[in-house]
Design a protein around this motif. Structure first.
Motif, PDB file in Angstrom:
ATOM      1  N   GLN A  64       0.812  -1.195   0.016  1.00  0.00           N
ATOM      2  CA  GLN A  64       0.129   0.061   0.191  1.00  0.00           C
ATOM      3  C   GLN A  64       0.685   1.255  -0.027  1.00  0.00           C
TER       4      GLN A  64
ATOM      5  N   ASN B 259       0.995   4.225  -2.927  1.00  0.00           N
ATOM      6  CA  ASN B 259       1.006   5.602  -2.594  1.00  0.00           C
ATOM      7  C   ASN B 259       2.105   6.209  -2.940  1.00  0.00           C
TER       8      ASN B 259
ATOM      9  N   ARG C  37       2.128   9.348  -5.906  1.00  0.00           N
ATOM     10  CA  ARG C  37       2.516  10.585  -5.530  1.00  0.00           C
ATOM     11  C   ARG C  37       3.733  10.973  -6.345  1.00  0.00           C
TER      12      ARG C  37
ATOM     13  N   ALA D  36      -4.778   2.099  -4.087  1.00  0.00           N
ATOM     14  CA  ALA D  36      -3.459   1.673  -3.349  1.00  0.00           C
ATOM     15  C   ALA D  36      -3.561   0.623  -2.403  1.00  0.00           C
TER      16      ALA D  36
END
Length: 99
Positions: free
Chosen positions: A17, A21, A25, A48
């Motif tokens: 996860q 992420n 990002r 995610a």
């Protein structure tokens, strides 16, 4: 599209996860520039919380800055639906797109 023609698989693995992420990002930062996450969050699909997220490495994902409140509400809704539908780690699920 992952989740429509092929299933997504839920993951409870925090490292996966976090990697999903982070990859999303990175894309948001490259496209829209860095932000502090106060007003905008980087939203991604596949989620995610799936094995098919941005860190999978196949480039088959999208990431975009959206309003932080909307993103956090959608995340809460998703987790609630995992619970309501008894989706456990590794369970497959599909996304139905409706107009």
């Amino acid at each position: 599209m992952p989740g429509v023609s092929a299933p997504l698989y839920r993951t409870l693995n925090g490292a996966i996860q976090d990697a999903n992420n982070g990859a999303a990002r990175k894309t948001c930062d490259e496209v829209w520039g860095p932000n502090d996450g106060t007003l905008l969050n980087c939203d991604e699909y596949p989620f995610a919380t799936t094995d098919e997220g941005a860190a999978k490495g196949d480039g088959n994902y999208s990431a975009r800055l959206i309003g932080a409140r909307d993103n956090q509400a959608a995340g809460s809704w998703l987790v609630s639906n995992y619970t309501l539908n008894c989706l456990l780690d590794g369970d497959a699920f599909y996304i139905a797109i409706t107009p």
